[in-house]
Design a protein around this motif. Sequence first.
Motif, short mmCIF file in Angstrom:
data_model
loop_
_atom_site.label_atom_id
_atom_site.label_comp_id
_atom_site.label_asym_id
_atom_site.label_seq_id
_atom_site.Cartn_x
_atom_site.Cartn_y
_atom_site.Cartn_z
N GLU A 1 -9.78 3.02 -0.10
CA GLU A 1 -10.21 2.78 -1.25
C GLU A 1 -9.59 3.54 -2.38
N TYR A 2 -9.76 2.99 -3.62
CA TYR A 2 -9.15 4.05 -4.60
C TYR A 2 -10.23 4.68 -5.59
N ARG A 3 -10.02 5.79 -6.04
CA ARG A 3 -10.85 6.60 -6.85
C ARG A 3 -11.16 6.03 -8.31
N LEU B 1 -6.84 10.15 -10.22
CA LEU B 1 -6.47 9.06 -9.32
C LEU B 1 -6.85 9.66 -7.68
N GLY B 2 -6.83 8.94 -6.77
CA GLY B 2 -7.02 9.37 -5.44
C GLY B 2 -7.41 8.10 -4.47
N LEU C 1 0.86 -1.12 0.05
CA LEU C 1 -0.06 -0.02 -0.05
C LEU C 1 0.89 1.25 0.02
N GLN C 2 1.81 1.07 0.99
CA GLN C 2 2.87 2.25 0.86
C GLN C 2 3.47 2.50 -0.36
N GLU C 3 3.96 1.64 -1.07
CA GLU C 3 4.61 1.55 -2.30
C GLU C 3 3.66 2.16 -3.48
N LEU C 4 2.46 1.83 -3.38
CA LEU C 4 1.66 2.03 -4.40
C LEU C 4 1.33 3.46 -4.26
N ILE C 5 0.78 4.04 -2.93
CA ILE C 5 0.49 5.46 -2.80
C ILE C 5 1.61 6.37 -3.18
N THR C 6 2.76 5.94 -2.57
CA THR C 6 4.16 6.68 -2.92
C THR C 6 4.10 6.97 -4.49
#
Length: 200
Positions: free
Chosen positions: A131-133, A121-122, A53-58
Amino acid sequence: MLAEKGFSLTELMISSVIGILVIMVATRFSASLHHTLLDTRLANALEDELRSLQELITQQVSRADYIAYPPMATMPNLMTPAVSSTLQISHFGSEQANSCIIFSYDKDNSGSYEHEQNEILGYRLRNKAIEYRVSSKHCNQGGWHDLTDAKTTSVTRFQLALSTDTSWGKTIHVSIDAHSTINQDITSQRQFIIGIPNAR
């Protein structure tokens, strides 16, 4: 001729008690080992999920507000006002403040933000899940999709703090707290900083 000698009743009872004790100890050890292995698997799964999750969001948030500038020869007016920032932080309904972020970036280098899923995105917190946008939805709208699995992971905190402008852009401090839904004693926290060089 020697007479055959068997076990006495007392000896049989002692042997039985010892056998029962051995079985009880082995059973308890086996159960304890099983719980330990299960907790280890749950802890590793939780860590893996938050790491991903951290890798994707970053990766995605760091690209916010990027837009490809056209060649100088095709630019109609160098004094054209800059495009406003797409980066917004809010929250959904009664969720924690600053628990939703929406943004865009020019993924295909077209010089504009297309209304496509891969450029709009979001991420947000809702009902113990990240959740993702989807389809340009805003923070307070429905229709977002789960990124974490609420059956295995309960996210209790997802907060974003946008820093003041710097000479090279902005930074966002992200905090994520979560626990296993199977064993709530298994918890994990993540705090990290994302640099956004193109933020306006």
